[in-house]
Design a protein around this motif. Structure first.
Motif, PDB file in Angstrom:
ATOM      1  N   GLY A  10       0.852  -1.195   0.000  1.00 57.56           N
ATOM      2  CA  GLY A  10       0.000   0.000   0.000  1.00 57.56           C
ATOM      3  C   GLY A  10       0.884   1.240   0.000  1.00 57.56           C
ATOM      4  O   GLY A  10       2.022   1.208   0.514  1.00 57.56           O
ATOM      5  N   GLY A  13      -2.181   6.785   3.008  1.00 57.06           N
ATOM      6  CA  GLY A  13      -1.959   7.478   4.284  1.00 57.06           C
ATOM      7  C   GLY A  13      -1.287   6.613   5.343  1.00 57.06           C
ATOM      8  O   GLY A  13      -0.318   7.048   5.987  1.00 57.06           O
ATOM      9  N   ALA A  15       0.437   3.812   4.938  1.00 58.61           N
ATOM     10  CA  ALA A  15       1.787   3.398   4.528  1.00 58.61           C
ATOM     11  C   ALA A  15       2.773   4.515   4.880  1.00 58.61           C
ATOM     12  O   ALA A  15       3.846   4.263   5.435  1.00 58.61           O
ATOM     13  CB  ALA A  15       1.806   3.099   3.031  1.00 58.61           C
ATOM     14  N   ASN A  37      -0.990   1.067  -6.981  1.00 65.54           N
ATOM     15  CA  ASN A  37      -0.935   2.448  -7.468  1.00 65.54           C
ATOM     16  C   ASN A  37       0.521   2.792  -7.800  1.00 65.54           C
ATOM     17  O   ASN A  37       1.337   3.072  -6.923  1.00 65.54           O
ATOM     18  CB  ASN A  37      -1.485   3.386  -6.382  1.00 65.54           C
ATOM     19  CG  ASN A  37      -1.641   4.804  -6.882  1.00 65.54           C
ATOM     20  OD1 ASN A  37      -0.820   5.290  -7.656  1.00 65.54           O
ATOM     21  ND2 ASN A  37      -2.693   5.460  -6.435  1.00 65.54           N
ATOM     22  N   CYS A  71      -0.975  -2.214   4.508  1.00 64.41           N
ATOM     23  CA  CYS A  71      -1.665  -0.917   4.622  1.00 64.41           C
ATOM     24  C   CYS A  71      -2.621  -0.723   3.451  1.00 64.41           C
ATOM     25  O   CYS A  71      -2.790   0.400   2.968  1.00 64.41           O
ATOM     26  CB  CYS A  71      -0.660   0.225   4.625  1.00 64.41           C
ATOM     27  SG  CYS A  71       0.657   0.049   5.798  1.00 64.41           S
ATOM     28  N   HIS A  73      -6.558  -1.514   1.610  1.00 61.19           N
ATOM     29  CA  HIS A  73      -7.925  -1.350   2.104  1.00 61.19           C
ATOM     30  C   HIS A  73      -8.406  -2.634   2.781  1.00 61.19           C
ATOM     31  O   HIS A  73      -7.841  -3.714   2.570  1.00 61.19           O
ATOM     32  CB  HIS A  73      -8.849  -0.962   0.939  1.00 61.19           C
ATOM     33  CG  HIS A  73      -8.450   0.344   0.315  1.00 61.19           C
ATOM     34  ND1 HIS A  73      -8.620   0.625  -1.012  1.00 61.19           N
ATOM     35  CD2 HIS A  73      -7.853   1.437   0.867  1.00 61.19           C
ATOM     36  CE1 HIS A  73      -8.168   1.839  -1.265  1.00 61.19           C
ATOM     37  NE2 HIS A  73      -7.700   2.347  -0.142  1.00 61.19           N
ATOM     38  N   SER A  76      -8.597  -6.425   1.424  1.00 56.30           N
ATOM     39  CA  SER A  76      -7.476  -7.293   1.047  1.00 56.30           C
ATOM     40  C   SER A  76      -6.578  -7.663   2.232  1.00 56.30           C
ATOM     41  O   SER A  76      -5.608  -8.396   2.052  1.00 56.30           O
ATOM     42  CB  SER A  76      -6.642  -6.633  -0.064  1.00 56.30           C
ATOM     43  OG  SER A  76      -6.289  -5.317   0.302  1.00 56.30           O
ATOM     44  N   SER A 121      -2.923  -3.501  13.959  1.00 56.65           N
ATOM     45  CA  SER A 121      -2.581  -2.133  14.370  1.00 56.65           C
ATOM     46  C   SER A 121      -3.641  -1.528  15.310  1.00 56.65           C
ATOM     47  O   SER A 121      -4.266  -0.519  14.986  1.00 56.65           O
ATOM     48  CB  SER A 121      -2.405  -1.269  13.114  1.00 56.65           C
ATOM     49  OG  SER A 121      -1.935  -0.006  13.459  1.00 56.65           O
ATOM     50  N   ILE A 161     -13.049   5.558   0.794  1.00 56.57           N
ATOM     51  CA  ILE A 161     -12.986   4.249   1.460  1.00 56.57           C
ATOM     52  C   ILE A 161     -13.860   4.201   2.708  1.00 56.57           C
ATOM     53  O   ILE A 161     -14.281   3.139   3.129  1.00 56.57           O
ATOM     54  CB  ILE A 161     -11.534   3.805   1.786  1.00 56.57           C
ATOM     55  CG1 ILE A 161     -10.867   4.662   2.846  1.00 56.57           C
ATOM     56  CG2 ILE A 161     -10.701   3.719   0.539  1.00 56.57           C
ATOM     57  CD1 ILE A 161      -9.583   4.024   3.389  1.00 56.57           C
ATOM     58  N   PHE A 174     -15.584  -0.981   9.673  1.00 55.11           N
ATOM     59  CA  PHE A 174     -14.566   0.050   9.450  1.00 55.11           C
ATOM     60  C   PHE A 174     -14.102   0.620  10.796  1.00 55.11           C
ATOM     61  O   PHE A 174     -12.921   0.891  10.997  1.00 55.11           O
ATOM     62  CB  PHE A 174     -15.131   1.173   8.574  1.00 55.11           C
ATOM     63  CG  PHE A 174     -14.069   2.153   8.169  1.00 55.11           C
ATOM     64  CD1 PHE A 174     -13.351   1.959   7.003  1.00 55.11           C
ATOM     65  CD2 PHE A 174     -13.763   3.234   8.960  1.00 55.11           C
ATOM     66  CE1 PHE A 174     -12.344   2.841   6.638  1.00 55.11           C
ATOM     67  CE2 PHE A 174     -12.757   4.121   8.605  1.00 55.11           C
ATOM     68  CZ  PHE A 174     -12.052   3.928   7.438  1.00 55.11           C
TER      69      PHE A 174
HETATM   70  N1  LIG Z   1      -4.391   2.591  12.442  1.00 53.75           N
HETATM   71  C1  LIG Z   1      -4.988   3.718  12.125  1.00 53.75           C
HETATM   72  O1  LIG Z   1      -4.985   4.694  12.875  1.00 53.75           O
HETATM   73  C2  LIG Z   1      -5.729   3.830  10.807  1.00 53.75           C
HETATM   74  C3  LIG Z   1      -6.183   5.074  10.384  1.00 53.75           C
HETATM   75  C4  LIG Z   1      -6.792   5.141   9.157  1.00 53.75           C
HETATM   76  C5  LIG Z   1      -6.958   3.989   8.395  1.00 53.75           C
HETATM   77  N2  LIG Z   1      -6.542   2.781   8.864  1.00 53.75           N
HETATM   78  C6  LIG Z   1      -6.677   1.551   8.051  1.00 53.75           C
HETATM   79  O2  LIG Z   1      -5.524   1.459   7.208  1.00 53.75           O
HETATM   80  C7  LIG Z   1      -5.870   0.933   5.933  1.00 53.75           C
HETATM   81  C8  LIG Z   1      -5.345   1.850   4.851  1.00 53.75           C
HETATM   82  O3  LIG Z   1      -5.948   3.113   4.991  1.00 53.75           O
HETATM   83  P1  LIG Z   1      -5.346   4.390   4.246  1.00 53.75           P
HETATM   84  O4  LIG Z   1      -5.983   5.548   4.894  1.00 53.75           O
HETATM   85  O5  LIG Z   1      -3.860   4.320   4.189  1.00 53.75           O
HETATM   86  O6  LIG Z   1      -5.947   4.163   2.769  1.00 53.75           O
HETATM   87  P2  LIG Z   1      -5.426   4.840   1.424  1.00 53.75           P
HETATM   88  O7  LIG Z   1      -4.796   6.148   1.715  1.00 53.75           O
HETATM   89  O8  LIG Z   1      -6.525   4.764   0.438  1.00 53.75           O
HETATM   90  O9  LIG Z   1      -4.226   3.845   0.952  1.00 53.75           O
HETATM   91  C9  LIG Z   1      -4.427   2.495   0.644  1.00 53.75           C
HETATM   92  C10 LIG Z   1      -3.314   2.069  -0.290  1.00 53.75           C
HETATM   93  O10 LIG Z   1      -3.392   0.664  -0.539  1.00 53.75           O
HETATM   94  C11 LIG Z   1      -3.499   0.465  -1.965  1.00 53.75           C
HETATM   95  N3  LIG Z   1      -4.335  -0.729  -2.132  1.00 53.75           N
HETATM   96  C12 LIG Z   1      -5.621  -0.877  -1.757  1.00 53.75           C
HETATM   97  N4  LIG Z   1      -6.057  -2.123  -2.026  1.00 53.75           N
HETATM   98  C13 LIG Z   1      -5.001  -2.776  -2.595  1.00 53.75           C
HETATM   99  C14 LIG Z   1      -4.816  -4.089  -3.100  1.00 53.75           C
HETATM  100  N5  LIG Z   1      -5.819  -4.986  -3.048  1.00 53.75           N
HETATM  101  N6  LIG Z   1      -3.610  -4.426  -3.605  1.00 53.75           N
HETATM  102  C15 LIG Z   1      -2.609  -3.518  -3.655  1.00 53.75           C
HETATM  103  N7  LIG Z   1      -2.704  -2.246  -3.197  1.00 53.75           N
HETATM  104  C16 LIG Z   1      -3.902  -1.891  -2.672  1.00 53.75           C
HETATM  105  C17 LIG Z   1      -4.146   1.730  -2.479  1.00 53.75           C
HETATM  106  O11 LIG Z   1      -3.984   1.863  -3.861  1.00 53.75           O
HETATM  107  P3  LIG Z   1      -4.944   2.918  -4.689  1.00 53.75           P
HETATM  108  O12 LIG Z   1      -4.309   4.258  -4.502  1.00 53.75           O
HETATM  109  O13 LIG Z   1      -4.878   2.409  -6.098  1.00 53.75           O
HETATM  110  O14 LIG Z   1      -6.329   2.831  -4.094  1.00 53.75           O
HETATM  111  C18 LIG Z   1      -3.379   2.738  -1.655  1.00 53.75           C
HETATM  112  O15 LIG Z   1      -2.055   2.891  -2.125  1.00 53.75           O
HETATM  113  C19 LIG Z   1      -7.393   0.762   5.926  1.00 53.75           C
HETATM  114  O16 LIG Z   1      -7.707  -0.583   6.141  1.00 53.75           O
HETATM  115  C20 LIG Z   1      -7.871   1.599   7.104  1.00 53.75           C
HETATM  116  O17 LIG Z   1      -8.982   1.032   7.740  1.00 53.75           O
HETATM  117  C21 LIG Z   1      -5.917   2.704  10.035  1.00 53.75           C
END
Ligand SMILES: NC(=O)c1ccc[n+]([C@@H]2O[C@H](COP(=O)([O-])OP(=O)(O)OC[C@H]3O[C@@H](n4cnc5c(N)ncnc54)[C@H](OP(=O)(O)O)[C@@H]3O)[C@@H](O)[C@H]2O)c1
Length: 324
Positions: A10, A13, A15, A37, A71, A73, A76, A121, A161, A174
């Motif tokens: 990933g 955000g 990552a 991406n 990191c 969605h 996966s 996490s 998302i 979520f």
């Molecule tokens: N621990 C925390 O505090 C916290 C906070 C927020 C979110 N989260 C969790 O962290 C995860 C990621 O959230 P985020 O905010 O980083 O999302 P995001 O900014 O949308 O980033 C997700 C990344 O993963 C890629 N991706 C998604 N599905 C994929 C797949 N099947 N194979 C390969 N790459 C894939 C996306 O590519 P694209 O750009 O092509 O979509 C993007 O680069 C979510 O599950 C969310 O629930 C945790």
């Protein structure tokens, strides 16, 4: 000193967040970033001097990598965690552990069988507030009722998302990070009932406004409730939490936890013990795995938490109470 080599899947955000947390740690080196991406994946890899890989399957197969940080969605997480564990890697996965209970169980089973770390996490394990709540709840008798309410005005920073059923699951899934701390305090649920309403729901599963509530009975006694409303007519986000026990009530309306008993109301004392970050904890667990038994307590609670969120989804779909 041999560094622990890490691959990140990933490039969004979270990552970026994990890369910033791993970078100052001397025992860690992020060697590769996989993302579908290509643009953000290449940018992030260049910034952190890592190799970019377009397919995460090639990342988990790399023999020079010790651990995989997932990191992507929600839809996966389980698949990638299982593949990484099968490829002999330690795993640190963003919540939720998986979108499917069997996938979560498989990941945990593989981690235990192969003596690899599986960490989800959830920050409560490194939180002084959660440690204080855990101690206090043991002093206040039996749980009668736990309640959580969150009201948010907008669609958040990642609307694509957040309000999206196929990618992230229903809101309770979520927001499973609000289920985790309660399960960590009071244990597993015996049954689950859910309800949800969506406004502006499209055929692709996106919506503008929602209300989602979940009720459980805990196996050790007591009722738990969570309610979320998002995209609603409110000025700023609000959150209210209550743990009602036989000898007292803990509550937080956003101004800090208070403990109310029949004789007094006091602020919950929170120790200021320095804590590791989740990333440091995972790395030290990987180092220890060579010599000692690993604890899967966190992954067990994460699994029990998705059992609740996914049972809530089933309860809504089938319009019935789901017995666990
Ligand atoms: N621990 C925390 O505090 C916290 C906070 C927020 C979110 N989260 C969790 O962290 C995860 C990621 O959230 P985020 O905010 O980083 O999302 P995001 O900014 O949308 O980033 C997700 C990344 O993963 C890629 N991706 C998604 N599905 C994929 C797949 N099947 N194979 C390969 N790459 C894939 C996306 O590519 P694209 O750009 O092509 O979509 C993007 O680069 C979510 O599950 C969310 O629930 C945790």
């Amino acid at each position: 000193m041999r560094k622990i080599k890490i691959g990140i899947v990933g490039s969004g955000g979270m990552a970026r967040h994990h890369l910033e947390r791993f970078s100052p740690i001397e025992t860690a080196e992020v060697v590769a970033i996989a993302s579908r991406n290509e643009k953000t994946g290449n940018q992030l890899a260049a910034k952190w001097s890592a190799t970019f890989i377009s397919d995460w399957r090639h990342l988990v197969e790399r023999e020079d990598i010790d651990g995989i940080v997932i990191c992507t969605h929600n839809n996966s997480h389980g698949e990638i965690a299982i593949a990484a564990l099968q490829a002999d890697k330690h795993v640190f996965v963003e919540y939720p552990l998986a979108n499917d209970v069997v996938e979560g169980e498989t990941a945990l089973h593989l981690a235990k069988a192969q003596h690899h770390m599986l960490r989800v996490s959830h920050p409560e394990v490194v939180s002084n507030t959660h440690a204080a709540l855990k101690q206090k709840t043991t002093e206040l008798g039996e749980l009668l009722f736990s309640s959580f309410v969150r009201l948010t005005p907008g669609r958040g920073a990642r609307p694509e998302i957040l309000f999206n059923l196929p990618i992230s699951g229903i809101p309770v899934h979520f927001f499973v990070y609000h289920i985790y701390p309660v399960v960590d305090l009071f244990g597993e649920a015996a049954w689950v009932e859910g309800a949800a309403c969506y406004e502006g729901l499209t055929e692709s599963g996106q919506y503008d406004r929602f209300v989602n509530s979940v009720t459980v009975a805990f196996k050790h006694g007591g009722i738990g409730q969570w309610s979320w409303a998002g995209g609603i007519a409110i000025n700023t986000a609000e959150q209210h939490e209550r743990y009602v026990l036989t000898e007292g009530t803990l509550s937080d309306d956003g101004k800090g936890w208070k403990c109310s008993t029949p004789t007094e109301v006091t602020d919950l004392e929170i120790p200021k013990t320095p804590k590791s970050t989740l990333q440091e904890l995972w790395l030290s667990e990987i180092e220890e795995s060579a010599e000692q038994e690993l604890s899967y307590a966190d992954a067990e609670v994460a699994l029990s938490s998705i059992r609740i969120s996914l049972a809530a989804e089933q309860s809504i779909r089938e319009n019935r109470r789901v017995i666990l």
